[in-house]
Scaffold this motif. Structure first.
Motif, PDB file in Angstrom:
ATOM      1  N   LEU A  22       0.845  -1.186   0.000  1.00  0.00           N
ATOM      2  CA  LEU A  22       0.000   0.000   0.000  1.00  0.00           C
ATOM      3  C   LEU A  22       0.881   1.235   0.000  1.00  0.00           C
ATOM      4  O   LEU A  22       1.827   1.331   0.778  1.00  0.00           O
ATOM      5  CB  LEU A  22      -0.908   0.012   1.240  1.00  0.00           C
ATOM      6  N   GLN A  23       0.558   2.169  -0.881  1.00  0.00           N
ATOM      7  CA  GLN A  23       1.275   3.440  -0.948  1.00  0.00           C
ATOM      8  C   GLN A  23       0.256   4.566  -0.872  1.00  0.00           C
ATOM      9  O   GLN A  23      -0.588   4.706  -1.750  1.00  0.00           O
ATOM     10  CB  GLN A  23       2.085   3.542  -2.240  1.00  0.00           C
ATOM     11  N   ASP A  24       0.342   5.336   0.206  1.00  0.00           N
ATOM     12  CA  ASP A  24      -0.596   6.438   0.428  1.00  0.00           C
ATOM     13  C   ASP A  24      -2.041   5.956   0.328  1.00  0.00           C
ATOM     14  O   ASP A  24      -2.826   6.453  -0.483  1.00  0.00           O
ATOM     15  CB  ASP A  24      -0.343   7.573  -0.568  1.00  0.00           C
ATOM     16  N   PRO A  25      -2.449   4.976   1.144  1.00  0.00           N
ATOM     17  CA  PRO A  25      -3.822   4.467   1.053  1.00  0.00           C
ATOM     18  C   PRO A  25      -4.830   5.486   1.580  1.00  0.00           C
ATOM     19  O   PRO A  25      -4.506   6.359   2.393  1.00  0.00           O
ATOM     20  CB  PRO A  25      -3.777   3.219   1.944  1.00  0.00           C
ATOM     21  N   HIS A  26      -6.064   5.350   1.113  1.00  0.00           N
ATOM     22  CA  HIS A  26      -7.152   6.204   1.596  1.00  0.00           C
ATOM     23  C   HIS A  26      -8.472   5.480   1.326  1.00  0.00           C
ATOM     24  O   HIS A  26      -8.624   4.818   0.297  1.00  0.00           O
ATOM     25  CB  HIS A  26      -7.154   7.565   0.907  1.00  0.00           C
ATOM     26  N   VAL A  27      -9.411   5.614   2.250  1.00  0.00           N
ATOM     27  CA  VAL A  27     -10.730   5.000   2.108  1.00  0.00           C
ATOM     28  C   VAL A  27     -11.759   6.082   1.811  1.00  0.00           C
ATOM     29  O   VAL A  27     -11.875   7.062   2.554  1.00  0.00           O
ATOM     30  CB  VAL A  27     -11.124   4.224   3.385  1.00  0.00           C
ATOM     31  N   PHE A  28     -12.486   5.917   0.706  1.00  0.00           N
ATOM     32  CA  PHE A  28     -13.614   6.774   0.359  1.00  0.00           C
ATOM     33  C   PHE A  28     -14.894   6.045   0.755  1.00  0.00           C
ATOM     34  O   PHE A  28     -15.194   4.975   0.205  1.00  0.00           O
ATOM     35  CB  PHE A  28     -13.624   7.085  -1.137  1.00  0.00           C
ATOM     36  N   VAL A  29     -15.619   6.588   1.713  1.00  0.00           N
ATOM     37  CA  VAL A  29     -16.826   5.947   2.219  1.00  0.00           C
ATOM     38  C   VAL A  29     -18.028   6.442   1.429  1.00  0.00           C
ATOM     39  O   VAL A  29     -18.213   7.659   1.249  1.00  0.00           O
ATOM     40  CB  VAL A  29     -17.014   6.237   3.722  1.00  0.00           C
ATOM     41  N   GLU A  30     -18.853   5.514   0.948  1.00  0.00           N
ATOM     42  CA  GLU A  30     -20.004   5.859   0.122  1.00  0.00           C
ATOM     43  C   GLU A  30     -21.085   6.596   0.915  1.00  0.00           C
ATOM     44  O   GLU A  30     -21.691   7.560   0.429  1.00  0.00           O
ATOM     45  CB  GLU A  30     -20.593   4.575  -0.481  1.00  0.00           C
ATOM     46  N   GLN A  31     -21.333   6.164   2.151  1.00  0.00           N
ATOM     47  CA  GLN A  31     -22.388   6.773   2.959  1.00  0.00           C
ATOM     48  C   GLN A  31     -22.001   8.208   3.312  1.00  0.00           C
ATOM     49  O   GLN A  31     -20.908   8.458   3.830  1.00  0.00           O
ATOM     50  CB  GLN A  31     -22.637   5.968   4.243  1.00  0.00           C
ATOM     51  N   GLN A  32     -22.880   9.137   3.068  1.00  0.00           N
ATOM     52  CA  GLN A  32     -22.579  10.544   3.298  1.00  0.00           C
ATOM     53  C   GLN A  32     -22.761  10.908   4.767  1.00  0.00           C
ATOM     54  O   GLN A  32     -23.598  10.352   5.466  1.00  0.00           O
ATOM     55  CB  GLN A  32     -23.468  11.428   2.413  1.00  0.00           C
ATOM     56  N   GLN A  33     -21.920  11.873   5.204  1.00  0.00           N
ATOM     57  CA  GLN A  33     -21.963  12.429   6.554  1.00  0.00           C
ATOM     58  C   GLN A  33     -21.708  11.387   7.646  1.00  0.00           C
ATOM     59  O   GLN A  33     -22.108  11.574   8.795  1.00  0.00           O
ATOM     60  CB  GLN A  33     -23.306  13.118   6.812  1.00  0.00           C
ATOM     61  N   LEU A  34     -21.046  10.291   7.308  1.00  0.00           N
ATOM     62  CA  LEU A  34     -20.723   9.271   8.307  1.00  0.00           C
ATOM     63  C   LEU A  34     -19.357   9.520   8.923  1.00  0.00           C
ATOM     64  O   LEU A  34     -19.176   9.316  10.131  1.00  0.00           O
ATOM     65  CB  LEU A  34     -20.769   7.875   7.671  1.00  0.00           C
ATOM     66  N   VAL A  35     -18.367   9.956   8.116  1.00  0.00           N
ATOM     67  CA  VAL A  35     -17.007  10.146   8.610  1.00  0.00           C
ATOM     68  C   VAL A  35     -16.565  11.574   8.348  1.00  0.00           C
ATOM     69  O   VAL A  35     -17.167  12.311   7.556  1.00  0.00           O
ATOM     70  CB  VAL A  35     -16.028   9.146   7.946  1.00  0.00           C
ATOM     71  N   ASP A  36     -15.484  11.944   9.021  1.00  0.00           N
ATOM     72  CA  ASP A  36     -14.855  13.241   8.799  1.00  0.00           C
ATOM     73  C   ASP A  36     -13.909  13.086   7.618  1.00  0.00           C
ATOM     74  O   ASP A  36     -12.861  12.458   7.711  1.00  0.00           O
ATOM     75  CB  ASP A  36     -14.096  13.670  10.062  1.00  0.00           C
ATOM     76  N   TYR A  37     -14.286  13.667   6.486  1.00  0.00           N
ATOM     77  CA  TYR A  37     -13.545  13.433   5.249  1.00  0.00           C
ATOM     78  C   TYR A  37     -12.127  13.992   5.296  1.00  0.00           C
ATOM     79  O   TYR A  37     -11.211  13.431   4.687  1.00  0.00           O
ATOM     80  CB  TYR A  37     -14.296  14.050   4.066  1.00  0.00           C
ATOM     81  N   ALA A  38     -11.921  15.106   5.990  1.00  0.00           N
ATOM     82  CA  ALA A  38     -10.605  15.750   6.015  1.00  0.00           C
ATOM     83  C   ALA A  38      -9.683  15.191   7.087  1.00  0.00           C
ATOM     84  O   ALA A  38      -8.491  15.495   7.094  1.00  0.00           O
ATOM     85  CB  ALA A  38     -10.768  17.260   6.213  1.00  0.00           C
ATOM     86  N   ALA A  39     -10.217  14.387   8.014  1.00  0.00           N
ATOM     87  CA  ALA A  39      -9.406  13.886   9.130  1.00  0.00           C
ATOM     88  C   ALA A  39      -8.424  12.814   8.645  1.00  0.00           C
ATOM     89  O   ALA A  39      -8.727  12.048   7.722  1.00  0.00           O
ATOM     90  CB  ALA A  39     -10.309  13.311  10.213  1.00  0.00           C
ATOM     91  N   PRO A  40      -7.245  12.734   9.260  1.00  0.00           N
ATOM     92  CA  PRO A  40      -6.293  11.672   8.904  1.00  0.00           C
ATOM     93  C   PRO A  40      -6.864  10.288   9.207  1.00  0.00           C
ATOM     94  O   PRO A  40      -7.580  10.104  10.196  1.00  0.00           O
ATOM     95  CB  PRO A  40      -5.082  11.978   9.787  1.00  0.00           C
TER      96      PRO A  40
END
Length: 681
Positions: free
Chosen positions: A208-226
């Motif tokens: 894995l190089q610079d992994p990131h998870v995009f969550v489909e459900q809106q307003q569930l997670v803080d998008y800008a948080a590490p």
């Protein structure tokens, strides 16, 4: 009447009307021009009883971007309204892996270049109504730059052949390869009050190089948080700060970006158990330097620890002990090796304990022991006893400059020096210790060992290089005077630990801790006198120490107070939290965040030199800078996660967020003009 039969003035008037109509039509055409062009394309014919794949190809103009189905903190996703023949049906759109775009503290999930969204189209079995079937799509989307957004749309049409051809569009090979594949095995998720935890099945050999998870459900997670990533065998554990509270969804789906080239996989997660242990991986916020550079930082950082006020007296006394007349070469080397072994064993032990506790799910970092009042009380007792010894109140063989204590004495002194030095984090050392929390365990332990080697290096060189020993002053009565002088920095260390004890657990707790330190020192004084009288000291010393330890274990917890007040600051900072940082960045103002602790010497120096100054306050007020402080004196899981995500194992950490731009990590040693210059730029 034909136009050619009109009078001359009639033909002129007709021409003028046509020109005027064309001119009036031009603005309307320009207004309807999309900044993101869209085209509907079929991979092949729509054969009865089969599925044909359609592509909605988007081509943004330079500087413009479109959005993923979950746009993030701003924007909205695409809306599709199909007009299909009876019995035909369109499936769910399939998107490529999006990109992250941070604007004014808001995280957006976007596509900045040409991209295609694939849609499966199911054709019913049976004979088609005709050889060519028309379909229509009314699509609406949002086109944005970093300054403006424009709602756009188009009606896209397509005439599909239903028989007679097998030709397919080869462009779909590239478009399909950009769509992340759905993992065959289900993922699992857990929802805590402030964190979404995912367990994604992913083979261990997959890098894995610079992994990131995009969550489909809106307003569930803080998008800008590490986001934090851990490896537990063939399971990837992901922790993402939540945006809101509530029961949450019944399932979580999204895309895991694997590397910077746009590769990824889709996952579908159901409620289930998520492992709490694992090996930390470098997240989006932490880019690791090469191992050789980290080892060099650990060596230099350990070397600089020797000038700390709690280590310098011990090192000085051991160095002067080698200047004794008649010291053999072999004896000097033995003492150097024994001292080095003690130092390296201590740093390895502290480092291994840190890694084991973190693997077990504890949110801790470097110097975690100083966040525990009991450990600070132990250090206070130790520093008080060493101060009394240096002042000549009693004699401690391992810190003697008049006689050798042998290899065991040098080994014990090395343990002591490393233990009192490990809470410190200085220049060069921060990156290495931060990386140790993200590297494989054997590389992390190698970093801790090299840190110990750096700490022991001056005494080791004195033991093996006679020329360096000859540079030391000749022995004499002045050495006893110098020893008493060294009691001053060690005494100041004891006072600092007493103050820290009061900060951690309150003044009554600190008073009792001081009484315990005084009684233990008195016990050592009596033991010294008994030894001078030829009496046995081991049993009385052990019994007295056990009695004091029992008293401390019973009494101290009753007086512990965990409600220490926040320290005043000329900058009037906002207490750190992920939500407060996101809010401050969304305001469009510059933000300065500093992480500190009462036990951090480097932090205190920087605060007096660069932060707690009227010049800094005036520059911040003029520029509208938001000041934010993260106090890590006590254990704080949110701060620990943030430090780890930014490649730091401990404090200090200084971050400067320009208005609407990416953050800048400042050096660990600040100058008086560092913050003033940033605010004035």
């Amino acid at each position: 009447m034909r136009a050619s039969q009109l009078p001359l003035y009639g033909r002129v008037l007709t021409s003028l009307l046509l020109i005027l109509a064309a001119l009036l039509a031009l603005p309307a055409h320009a207004q309807n021009r999309n900044h993101i062009a869209a085209e509907l394309i079929a991979e092949g014919p729509a054969l009865p009883g089969e599925t044909v794949t359609l592509a909605i190809r988007f081509t943004p103009e330079p500087g413009w971007h479109g959005y993923w189905s979950n746009p993030g903190d701003a924007g909205y996703g695409m809306e599709l309204d199909w007009d299909l023949p009876e019995g035909w049906s369109a499936g769910e759109p399939q998107y490529p892996v999006p990109q992250r775009l941070l604007i004014a503290g808001l995280m957006n999930h976007v596509y900045e270049g040409e991209y295609a969204v694939l849609v499966p189209l199911s054709v019913p079995a049976g004979r088609a109504a005709g050889p060519i079937m028309p379909i229509s799509l009314d699509a609406q989307w949002l086109a944005c730059t970093d300054k403006i957004c424009v709602p756009e749309g188009a009606t896209l049409t397509l005439r599909l052949a239903t028989a007679g051809t097998t030709i397919r569009d080869t462009r779909f090979d590239d478009w399909r390869s950009a769509i992340p594949a759905l993992l065959a095995d289900r993922a699992a998720f857990e929802l805590a009050a402030d964190t979404l935890r995912l367990a994604i099945p992913l083979p261990a050999p997959l890098g894995l190089q610079d992994p990131h998870v995009f969550v489909e459900q809106q307003q569930l997670v803080d998008y800008a948080a590490p986001q934090r990533f851990f490896r537990d065998g063939d399971t990837l554990v992901v922790e993402i700060p939540r945006k809101g509270i509530g029961t949450g969804p019944d399932a979580v789906e999204g895309i895991l970006k694997i590397d910077g080239s746009g590769q990824g996989v889709r996952f579908l997660a159901a409620p289930g158990a998520v492992p709490t242990a694992g090996t930390p991986l470098a997240g989006a916020g932490a880019e690791l330097a090469p191992l050789w550079l980290l080892l060099g930082g650990a060596l230099l950082g350990g070397l600089l620890l020797n000038v700390m006020p709690c280590v310098f007296p011990i090192l000085s006394l051991k160095a002067l002990s080698l200047a004794r007349a008649g010291e053999s070469e072999a004896g000097a080397r033995r003492e150097g090796l024994a001292y080095t072994a003690g130092v390296m064993l201590a740093t390895l032990a502290v480092g291994a304990l840190l890694l084991v506790l973190r693997a077990g799910g504890n949110e801790i970092g470097w110097a975690f022991q100083l966040q525990e009042p009991g450990v600070v009380v132990f250090l206070l007792v130790l520093a008080t006893a060493i101060t009394a010894n240096l002042a000549g109140v009693y004699d401690l063989p391992s810190l003697s400059i008049t006689r050798t204590g042998g290899r065991s004495s040098a080994f014990a002194t090395g343990l002591l020096a490393a233990f009192v030095a490990t809470p410190c984090t200085g220049p060069f050392m921060a990156a290495a210790m931060g990386a140790a929390l993200l590297l494989p365990w054997w590389q992390a332990l190698l970093l801790f060992a090299v840190l110990g080697l750096g700490l022991a290096l001056p005494f080791l060189l004195l033991g093996f290089v006679p020329a360096m020993r000859r540079l030391l002053p000749k022995p004499g009565k002045w050495m006893e005077t110098f020893r008493r002088v060294l009691a001053v920095p060690m005494g100041l260390t004891a006072l600092a630990l007493l103050w820290l004890t009061a900060r951690l657990a309150g003044v009554p707790f600190a008073v009792i801790a001081a009484v315990i330190a005084a009684f233990f020192t008195l016990l050592l004084v009596l033991a010294g006198r008994w030894r001078g009288a030829g009496r046995s000291t081991l049993a009385p010393l052990l019994l007295g120490t056990a009695a004091l330890a029992g008293f401390a274990a019973v009494v101290l917890p009753r007086f512990a107070d965990n409600r220490a007040e926040a320290r005043e600051s000329v900058l009037d900072p906002v207490p750190f939290s992920e939500a407060a940082l996101a809010e401050a960045r969304a305001s469009g103002r510059p933000v300065f965040v500093w992480f500190t602790a009462d036990w951090c010497v480097t932090c205190k120096v920087n605060e007096s030199v660069a932060i707690e100054r009227d010049a800094t306050r005036e520059a911040f007020e003029a520029a509208g800078v938001v000041a934010m402080r993260g106090d890590w004196t006590r254990r704080d899981a949110a701060i620990t996660r943030f430090l780890t995500d930014h490649g730091a194992a401990g404090v200090p950490l200084y971050l400067w967020y320009p208005a609407g731009d990416e953050p800048q990590q400042l050096p660990q040693v600040l100058t008086p003009s560092t913050l003033v210059d940033l605010a004035q730029d």
